[in-house]
Design a protein around this motif. Structure first.
Motif, PDB file in Angstrom:
ATOM      1  N   UNK A   1       0.805  -1.218   0.000  1.00 49.41           N
ATOM      2  CA  UNK A   1       0.000   0.000   0.000  1.00 49.41           C
ATOM      3  C   UNK A   1       0.839   1.270   0.000  1.00 49.41           C
ATOM      4  N   UNK A   2       1.836   1.342   0.878  1.00 47.22           N
ATOM      5  CA  UNK A   2       2.643   2.571   0.969  1.00 47.22           C
ATOM      6  C   UNK A   2       3.740   2.597  -0.086  1.00 47.22           C
TER       7      UNK A   2
ATOM      8  N   UNK B   1      -3.947   3.323  -3.997  1.00 47.79           N
ATOM      9  CA  UNK B   1      -3.786   1.962  -3.483  1.00 47.79           C
ATOM     10  C   UNK B   1      -4.588   1.767  -2.189  1.00 47.79           C
ATOM     11  N   UNK B   2      -4.573   2.773  -1.326  1.00 48.11           N
ATOM     12  CA  UNK B   2      -5.343   2.686  -0.083  1.00 48.11           C
ATOM     13  C   UNK B   2      -6.846   2.641  -0.374  1.00 48.11           C
ATOM     14  N   UNK B   3      -7.294   3.477  -1.293  1.00 48.55           N
ATOM     15  CA  UNK B   3      -8.718   3.513  -1.642  1.00 48.55           C
ATOM     16  C   UNK B   3      -9.170   2.188  -2.258  1.00 48.55           C
ATOM     17  N   UNK B   4      -8.290   1.555  -3.032  1.00 47.31           N
ATOM     18  CA  UNK B   4      -8.645   0.301  -3.696  1.00 47.31           C
ATOM     19  C   UNK B   4      -8.981  -0.810  -2.699  1.00 47.31           C
ATOM     20  N   UNK B   5      -8.401  -0.733  -1.504  1.00 49.78           N
ATOM     21  CA  UNK B   5      -8.696  -1.737  -0.475  1.00 49.78           C
ATOM     22  C   UNK B   5      -9.541  -1.141   0.649  1.00 49.78           C
TER      23      UNK B   5
ATOM     24  N   UNK C   1      -0.608  10.818  -4.620  1.00 52.25           N
ATOM     25  CA  UNK C   1      -1.765  10.264  -5.332  1.00 52.25           C
ATOM     26  C   UNK C   1      -1.699   8.748  -5.542  1.00 52.25           C
ATOM     27  N   UNK C   2      -0.567   8.170  -5.971  1.00 52.34           N
ATOM     28  CA  UNK C   2      -0.545   6.708  -6.144  1.00 52.34           C
ATOM     29  C   UNK C   2      -0.798   5.955  -4.832  1.00 52.34           C
ATOM     30  N   UNK C   3      -0.289   6.461  -3.737  1.00 53.30           N
ATOM     31  CA  UNK C   3      -0.513   5.813  -2.443  1.00 53.30           C
ATOM     32  C   UNK C   3      -1.987   5.925  -2.069  1.00 53.30           C
TER      33      UNK C   3
END
Length: 142
Positions: free
Chosen positions: A26-27, A90-94, A85-87
């Protein structure tokens, strides 16, 4: 060649696998080396470094008091990233909850203001992590 920083926080964690998933998937950290037999990992993200150690009450770990969630109360770990933004994606996706949503902030540093786009999130053990993207500096004015 990998170079260790002079200051590297070591976090005691309840479950090394859950923590590794958060910090790497995620990070965006990478595992530099690990000792899975004792639940230890040394991580790096473009020079930001952290160590994770799974809690074992039978070992002589450096624990100064009771470990109660959330861990790390009173500290937040600021990690500089090129882009937040990419982090965030990834957090939003889970559906990982944010402690504080992303915002642009400016902090006075003597005669200038230092800007960063930042958000805060807690890792699986409750350690507070602030990811920050630089917005540069500007003159400070009253």
């Amino acid at each position: 060649m990998f170079s260790r920083n002079k200051l590297v926080p070591e976090l005691i964690v309840a479950d090394i696998n859950k923590s590794l998933d958060f910090w790497t998937s995620l990070v965006g950290f990478r595992v530099v080396y690990e000792r899975p037999e004792v639940g230890f990992a040394y991580l790096d993200l473009d020079g930001a470094q952290i160590m994770l150690e799974q809690y074992d009450p039978l070992e002589l770990q450096w624990v100064t008091g009771a470990l109660e969630a959330p861990l790390g109360r009173g500290i937040n770990l600021q990690i500089a990233v090129d882009l937040v933004e990419p982090v965030l994606h990834r957090l939003a996706a889970v559906q990982w909850p944010l402690f504080r949503t992303c915002e642009d902030v400016w902090y006075r540093a003597d005669t200038v203001e230092v800007g960063q786009r930042e958000f805060l999130v807690q890792d699986p053990d409750g350690y507070l992590v602030r990811l920050a993207e630089s917005l540069g500096e500007r003159p400070y004015s009253l």
